[in-house]
Design a protein around this motif. Structure first.
Motif, PDB file in Angstrom:
ATOM      1  N   PHE A  25       0.845  -1.197   0.000  1.00  0.00           N
ATOM      2  CA  PHE A  25       0.000   0.000   0.000  1.00  0.00           C
ATOM      3  C   PHE A  25       0.883   1.252   0.000  1.00  0.00           C
ATOM      4  CE2 PHE A  25      -2.168   3.528   1.938  1.00  0.00           C
ATOM      5  CZ  PHE A  25      -3.374   3.520   1.267  1.00  0.00           C
ATOM      6  N   PHE A  71      -6.298  15.943   3.544  1.00  0.00           N
ATOM      7  CA  PHE A  71      -6.155  15.001   2.427  1.00  0.00           C
ATOM      8  C   PHE A  71      -7.386  14.133   2.314  1.00  0.00           C
ATOM      9  CE2 PHE A  71      -4.494  12.651   6.045  1.00  0.00           C
ATOM     10  CZ  PHE A  71      -4.831  11.338   5.809  1.00  0.00           C
ATOM     11  N   GLY A  73      -8.695  10.035   0.585  1.00  0.00           N
ATOM     12  CA  GLY A  73      -8.273   8.751   0.025  1.00  0.00           C
ATOM     13  C   GLY A  73      -9.445   8.198  -0.759  1.00  0.00           C
ATOM     14  N   TYR A 137      -4.975   3.837  -5.944  1.00  0.00           N
ATOM     15  CA  TYR A 137      -5.370   4.665  -4.793  1.00  0.00           C
ATOM     16  C   TYR A 137      -5.066   6.124  -5.132  1.00  0.00           C
ATOM     17  CZ  TYR A 137      -5.632   6.305   0.049  1.00  0.00           C
ATOM     18  OH  TYR A 137      -5.972   6.966   1.205  1.00  0.00           O
ATOM     19  N   ARG A 139      -4.796  10.071  -3.881  1.00  0.00           N
ATOM     20  CA  ARG A 139      -4.558  10.852  -2.671  1.00  0.00           C
ATOM     21  C   ARG A 139      -4.629  12.369  -2.984  1.00  0.00           C
ATOM     22  NH1 ARG A 139      -2.330  10.126   2.369  1.00  0.00           N
ATOM     23  NH2 ARG A 139      -3.944   8.541   2.455  1.00  0.00           N
ATOM     24  N   TYR A 169      -4.445  -3.032   2.260  1.00  0.00           N
ATOM     25  CA  TYR A 169      -3.734  -2.196   3.225  1.00  0.00           C
ATOM     26  C   TYR A 169      -2.982  -3.049   4.236  1.00  0.00           C
ATOM     27  CZ  TYR A 169      -2.781   1.626   6.407  1.00  0.00           C
ATOM     28  OH  TYR A 169      -2.147   2.554   7.186  1.00  0.00           O
ATOM     29  N   LYS A 200     -10.406  15.351   7.801  1.00  0.00           N
ATOM     30  CA  LYS A 200      -9.332  14.435   7.429  1.00  0.00           C
ATOM     31  C   LYS A 200      -8.072  15.274   7.281  1.00  0.00           C
ATOM     32  CE  LYS A 200      -8.730  10.235   4.708  1.00  0.00           C
ATOM     33  NZ  LYS A 200      -8.607   9.319   5.831  1.00  0.00           N
ATOM     34  N   TYR A 205      -3.590  12.132  12.278  1.00  0.00           N
ATOM     35  CA  TYR A 205      -2.798  10.912  12.092  1.00  0.00           C
ATOM     36  C   TYR A 205      -1.497  11.016  12.889  1.00  0.00           C
ATOM     37  CZ  TYR A 205      -6.403   9.773   8.813  1.00  0.00           C
ATOM     38  OH  TYR A 205      -7.644   9.497   8.282  1.00  0.00           O
ATOM     39  N   THR A 306     -11.446   3.252   2.941  1.00  0.00           N
ATOM     40  CA  THR A 306     -11.068   3.147   1.527  1.00  0.00           C
ATOM     41  C   THR A 306      -9.853   2.251   1.385  1.00  0.00           C
ATOM     42  OG1 THR A 306     -11.937   5.319   1.071  1.00  0.00           O
ATOM     43  CG2 THR A 306     -10.326   4.478  -0.489  1.00  0.00           C
ATOM     44  N   ALA A 307      -8.833   2.519   2.201  1.00  0.00           N
ATOM     45  CA  ALA A 307      -7.617   1.717   2.099  1.00  0.00           C
ATOM     46  C   ALA A 307      -7.873   0.305   2.609  1.00  0.00           C
ATOM     47  CB  ALA A 307      -6.494   2.381   2.894  1.00  0.00           C
TER      48      ALA A 307
HETATM   49  C1  COI Z   1      -8.038   5.767   3.557  1.00  0.00           C
HETATM   50  O1  COI Z   1      -8.667   4.772   3.903  1.00  0.00           O
HETATM   51  O2  COI Z   1      -8.070   6.173   2.398  1.00  0.00           O
HETATM   52  C2  COI Z   1      -7.219   6.517   4.480  1.00  0.00           C
HETATM   53  O3  COI Z   1      -7.085   7.684   4.301  1.00  0.00           O
HETATM   54  C3  COI Z   1      -6.469   5.800   5.488  1.00  0.00           C
HETATM   55  C4  COI Z   1      -5.037   6.119   5.283  1.00  0.00           C
HETATM   56  C5  COI Z   1      -4.541   7.043   6.315  1.00  0.00           C
HETATM   57  C6  COI Z   1      -4.199   4.967   5.023  1.00  0.00           C
END
Ligand code: COI
Length: 360
Positions: A25, A71, A73, A137, A139, A169, A200, A205, A306-307
């Motif tokens: 990932f 951000f 995802g 993915y 971002r 992930y 977010k 984080y 998502t991840a």
């Molecule tokens: C996602 O699930 O897209 C996230 O943003 C989690 C990510 C911090 C790995």
């Protein structure tokens, strides 16, 4: 707004990794990125797809000092009839605008961001894994770029989108449904109501890393967060929202201001209700979780993101004791949600919700 596209010369293109679980990932990035600038008074301008590149910024750029960074995802899938699908991208951009408001950043030009995403995917089509369970993915990121040390909102911002081909992930098998062990920490807290928990932003984080590190040292994949006020109710897991199957009902913590409003969370709630399951959004205490797991009233626990997609939880560690959830394997509701959600995401199943956008 019209988007300029500068394609990376063939000689500078990166090799495509193998489409195996070794892809992991977020380890590889495609050949291009999308960028767009914001300036107070002028708004969003200069949308462009450019070869993937380092950012040049002033060391006084405000994102580096006061954390004005948000951000998103999301994923793009190569699915049925070789078409390329996005899953609820407009919802991600709308959530980004809400995160922006919380951090006093400009709301996005969501239409241009979506068109930029489509242009980026077109330029980097070869980076979309042609394999079920794998995806590109996406971002989207926004950072404050004003060079200044006073604590105030920046007047300039950069929005960019990166694309990274991913497998699951958590390191696991191709069916993506190996269960993970999670760890409840009542020493550290991720967010508090009135804070930034539902945005977010990078700071959330950063705040999670100490606990995440402790969990990892103890052999756990993720942290299950408790609410910071009463240290009583479960909120979310490191990178996922959390669901329990309690006496046959699907239960998840309500969006109370400190929990991320996950797009996958919302999709699972709507999909489950559509299929006739009862879904309760209500506070769940850690005491109820542990006693339910011990008594067998809780038959499944899984995370959504998502991840992480749908990640069943096999064990929960709390106060020095590890509790196994049911037989420690993925349960039928998690498996059904996984199959049905991916079916929609890859365009293989009917999408009664209008969630998928055909991108290419
Ligand atoms: C996602 O699930 O897209 C996230 O943003 C989690 C990510 C911090 C790995």
């Amino acid at each position: 707004m019209s988007i300029s596209v500068t394609i990376c010369p063939d000689a500078q293109r990166k090799p495509i990794p193998e489409w195996t679980q070794g892809l992991g990932f977020g380890k590889y990035f495609s050949d291009h990125m999308f960028m767009m600038d914001y300036e107070e008074g002028a708004g969003w301008k200069n949308p462009r797809v450019v070869p993937y590149q380092n950012l040049v910024m002033d060391p006084a750029a405000m994102c580096l000092h006061y954390g004005q960074e948000i951000f998103e995802g999301m994923k793009v899938y190569r699915g049925e009839r070789d078409r390329v699908y996005g899953f609820r991208p407009q919802d991600n951009f709308a959530r980004m605008s809400r995160s922006a408001q919380r951090l006093v950043m400009p709301t996005l030009d969501e239409e241009t961001a979506f068109q930029g995403l489509c242009e980026l995917v077109r330029a980097d089509e070869r980076w979309i894994p042609p394999k079920h369970g794998y995806a590109l993915y996406i971002r989207p990121t926004m950072i404050a770029t004003d060079a200044a040390l006073g604590v105030r909102p920046s007047n300039k911002y950069l929005f960019f989108i990166l694309a990274s081909p991913v497998a699951s992930y958590y390191p696991q098998s191709d069916d993506n449904l190996n269960a993970v062990k999670i760890y409840v920490n009542d020493k550290y807290f991720r967010a508090v109501r009135g804070g930034t928990g539902e945005a977010k932003c990078a700071g959330n984080y950063a705040a999670s890393l100490a606990s995440q590190w402790e969990a990892k040292q103890a052999g756990y994949a993720q942290v299950l967060w408790l609410d910071a006020l009463e240290r009583r109710n479960v909120e979310e897991v490191g990178t996922m929202n959390i669901f329990f199957v309690i006496d046959g009902r699907l239960v998840t913590s309500p969006l109370n201001g400190s929990i991320l409003p996950g797009i996958t969370r919302d999709s699972v709630i709507r999909l489950a209700r559509h299929q006739g399951l009862t879904v309760d959004e209500r506070p769940v205490s850690i005491a109820e979780v542990i006693s339910g797991v011990v008594s067998g009233a809780i038959t499944e626990v899984f995370g959504t993101g998502t991840a992480a997609v749908i990640s069943p939880v096999s064990h929960i560690a709390f106060c020095g004791h590890e509790h196994q959830v049911a037989n420690g394997q993925s349960g039928p509701i998690a498996r059904r949600m996984y199959t049905d959600l991916l079916g929609i995401q890859y365009g293989r199943r009917e999408d009664p919700f209008g969630w998928t956008s055909v991108i290419l």
